[in-house]
Design a protein around this motif. Structure first.
Motif, PDB file in Angstrom:
ATOM      1  N   ILE A 150     -17.422  10.031 -43.690  1.00 53.47           N
ATOM      2  CA  ILE A 150     -18.234   9.478 -43.347  1.00 53.47           C
ATOM      3  C   ILE A 150     -18.514   7.764 -42.860  1.00 53.47           C
ATOM      4  O   ILE A 150     -18.002   7.285 -43.675  1.00 53.47           O
ATOM      5  CB  ILE A 150     -20.309   9.846 -43.928  1.00 53.47           C
ATOM      6  N   GLY A 151     -18.377   7.573 -42.004  1.00 52.00           N
ATOM      7  CA  GLY A 151     -18.288   5.866 -41.828  1.00 52.00           C
ATOM      8  C   GLY A 151     -19.994   5.364 -41.578  1.00 52.00           C
ATOM      9  O   GLY A 151     -20.821   5.945 -41.176  1.00 52.00           O
ATOM     10  N   PRO A 152     -20.195   4.074 -41.244  1.00 53.67           N
ATOM     11  CA  PRO A 152     -21.280   3.437 -40.743  1.00 53.67           C
ATOM     12  C   PRO A 152     -21.548   3.865 -39.236  1.00 53.67           C
ATOM     13  O   PRO A 152     -22.955   4.151 -38.770  1.00 53.67           O
ATOM     14  CB  PRO A 152     -20.733   2.103 -40.785  1.00 53.67           C
ATOM     15  N   ASP A 153     -20.434   4.313 -38.652  1.00 53.39           N
ATOM     16  CA  ASP A 153     -21.022   4.393 -36.948  1.00 53.39           C
ATOM     17  C   ASP A 153     -20.523   5.657 -36.481  1.00 53.39           C
ATOM     18  O   ASP A 153     -20.279   6.406 -35.133  1.00 53.39           O
ATOM     19  CB  ASP A 153     -21.105   3.249 -36.521  1.00 53.39           C
ATOM     20  N   TYR A 154     -20.367   6.751 -37.222  1.00 52.97           N
ATOM     21  CA  TYR A 154     -19.034   8.076 -36.903  1.00 52.97           C
ATOM     22  C   TYR A 154     -18.680   8.687 -38.269  1.00 52.97           C
ATOM     23  O   TYR A 154     -19.596   8.356 -39.257  1.00 52.97           O
ATOM     24  CB  TYR A 154     -17.619   7.623 -37.312  1.00 52.97           C
ATOM     25  N   PRO A 155     -18.796  10.326 -38.475  1.00 50.33           N
ATOM     26  CA  PRO A 155     -18.668  10.501 -36.859  1.00 50.33           C
ATOM     27  C   PRO A 155     -20.516  10.698 -36.208  1.00 50.33           C
ATOM     28  O   PRO A 155     -21.541  10.516 -37.051  1.00 50.33           O
ATOM     29  CB  PRO A 155     -18.972  12.014 -37.141  1.00 50.33           C
ATOM     30  N   ILE A 156     -20.470  11.152 -34.888  1.00 53.98           N
ATOM     31  CA  ILE A 156     -21.942  11.907 -34.497  1.00 53.98           C
ATOM     32  C   ILE A 156     -22.314  12.796 -34.316  1.00 53.98           C
ATOM     33  O   ILE A 156     -21.479  13.957 -34.147  1.00 53.98           O
ATOM     34  CB  ILE A 156     -22.090  10.272 -32.609  1.00 53.98           C
ATOM     35  N   ILE A 157     -23.430  12.739 -33.918  1.00 58.17           N
ATOM     36  CA  ILE A 157     -23.677  14.914 -33.705  1.00 58.17           C
ATOM     37  C   ILE A 157     -24.612  14.046 -32.357  1.00 58.17           C
ATOM     38  O   ILE A 157     -25.444  13.608 -32.126  1.00 58.17           O
ATOM     39  CB  ILE A 157     -25.265  15.029 -34.157  1.00 58.17           C
ATOM     40  N   ALA A 158     -22.950  14.701 -30.863  1.00 58.59           N
ATOM     41  CA  ALA A 158     -23.632  13.746 -29.672  1.00 58.59           C
ATOM     42  C   ALA A 158     -24.095  14.784 -29.183  1.00 58.59           C
ATOM     43  O   ALA A 158     -24.262  16.640 -29.302  1.00 58.59           O
ATOM     44  CB  ALA A 158     -22.062  14.294 -29.172  1.00 58.59           C
ATOM     45  N   TYR A 159     -25.357  14.362 -28.422  1.00 53.11           N
ATOM     46  CA  TYR A 159     -26.270  15.366 -28.244  1.00 53.11           C
ATOM     47  C   TYR A 159     -26.298  15.232 -25.929  1.00 53.11           C
ATOM     48  O   TYR A 159     -26.876  15.880 -25.433  1.00 53.11           O
ATOM     49  CB  TYR A 159     -27.502  15.518 -28.311  1.00 53.11           C
ATOM     50  N   HIS A 160     -25.560  13.708 -25.798  1.00 57.02           N
ATOM     51  CA  HIS A 160     -25.154  13.742 -24.157  1.00 57.02           C
ATOM     52  C   HIS A 160     -23.728  13.254 -24.628  1.00 57.02           C
ATOM     53  O   HIS A 160     -23.167  13.497 -25.361  1.00 57.02           O
ATOM     54  CB  HIS A 160     -25.961  11.933 -23.984  1.00 57.02           C
ATOM     55  N   MET A 161     -23.177  14.327 -22.773  1.00 58.60           N
ATOM     56  CA  MET A 161     -21.601  13.326 -23.040  1.00 58.60           C
ATOM     57  C   MET A 161     -22.087  12.575 -21.622  1.00 58.60           C
ATOM     58  O   MET A 161     -22.697  13.453 -20.276  1.00 58.60           O
ATOM     59  CB  MET A 161     -21.389  14.614 -22.480  1.00 58.60           C
ATOM     60  N   ASP A 162     -21.984  11.767 -21.034  1.00 61.60           N
ATOM     61  CA  ASP A 162     -21.802  11.024 -19.912  1.00 61.60           C
ATOM     62  C   ASP A 162     -23.511  11.194 -18.915  1.00 61.60           C
ATOM     63  O   ASP A 162     -23.953  11.602 -18.319  1.00 61.60           O
ATOM     64  CB  ASP A 162     -20.572  11.642 -19.027  1.00 61.60           C
ATOM     65  N   GLY A 163     -24.128  10.717 -20.634  1.00 63.17           N
ATOM     66  CA  GLY A 163     -25.525  10.804 -20.103  1.00 63.17           C
ATOM     67  C   GLY A 163     -26.475  12.363 -20.555  1.00 63.17           C
ATOM     68  O   GLY A 163     -27.854  12.287 -19.702  1.00 63.17           O
ATOM     69  N   GLU A 164     -25.874  13.022 -20.117  1.00 62.41           N
ATOM     70  CA  GLU A 164     -26.661  14.775 -19.813  1.00 62.41           C
ATOM     71  C   GLU A 164     -26.020  15.388 -20.991  1.00 62.41           C
ATOM     72  O   GLU A 164     -25.716  15.774 -21.656  1.00 62.41           O
ATOM     73  CB  GLU A 164     -25.539  15.251 -18.200  1.00 62.41           C
TER      74      GLU A 164
END
Length: 205
Positions: A150-164
């Motif tokens: 785990i780093g300061p900005d990774y990983p992310i729990i992504a809920y959008h791909m290209d804004g959707e």
């Protein structure tokens, strides 16, 4: 008088402001917050939003999700809203600090802009200081993410791909994503194995 402890920064409405929260040490509820304009850091691969200026106090609550929870966090956390767990619907996740990457993956075609909450930010919000986190998918696939992953900005729990938002068929609604194009560090089998899609639960240890 209840003891309050500053814990984290949430993104405000539409991501246009950051909110510093204080939680009650007795009840776990949020007792006050500070709104602020964001400090933006931009690069080709990621955008982070955060920072505190021009504060204004507001009242907020960490209530149970209004819609069906898409992520449930349990274990060694200090902030909960459903029993001994922290449950988030999409709106609650989108209210957290936002991190974005534009990256390719080995599972998709072309560059994609992934938007979500950094795992480190989520742990700060919930008061977790994990040695490891078990991430489990809807199909019961699970991995153990250690603090070294785990780093300061990774990983992310992504809920959008290209804004959707994206469906289960598209590996959604939540996907643990690393900035794969940033360096060879993120182009390893171990990292790929930690990239759980259809994420459902996190257990903090």
């Amino acid at each position: 008088m209840a003891v309050t402890t500053p814990v984290a920064a949430f993104a405000g409405a539409a991501g246009n402001a950051a909110t510093a929260l204080q939680f009650s040490g007795e009840t776990g509820s949020i007792v006050q917050a500070q709104l602020a304009q964001p400090l933006m850091e931009n690069s080709k691969t990621h955008t982070r939003m955060g920072g505190l200026e021009h504060s204004q106090l507001i009242d907020v609550d960490f209530a149970p999700p209004a819609d069906d929870a898409i992520l449930t966090v349990s274990g060694a956390i200090s902030l909960t809203n459903v029993g001994d767990t922290a449950a988030f619907d999409l709106d609650a996740l989108m209210a957290l600090p936002k991190t974005e990457y534009t990256t390719t993956t080995i599972w998709t075609d072309g560059e994609i802009r992934f938007t979500g909450v950094a795992l480190s930010d989520l742990m700060e919000v919930l008061g977790g200081e994990p040695e490891s986190i078990i991430a489990k998918a809807l199909n019961d696939y699970s991995v153990t993410i250690t603090k070294d992953d785990i780093g300061p900005d990774y990983p992310i729990i992504a809920y959008h791909m290209d804004g959707e938002t994206f469906s289960r068929r598209e590996k959604g609604p939540l996907w643990i994503v690393f900035p794969y194009d940033r360096s060879e560090e993120f182009q390893q089998e171990l990292v790929y194995g930690l990239s759980v899609w259809q994420l459902e639960t996190l257990t903090v240890e």
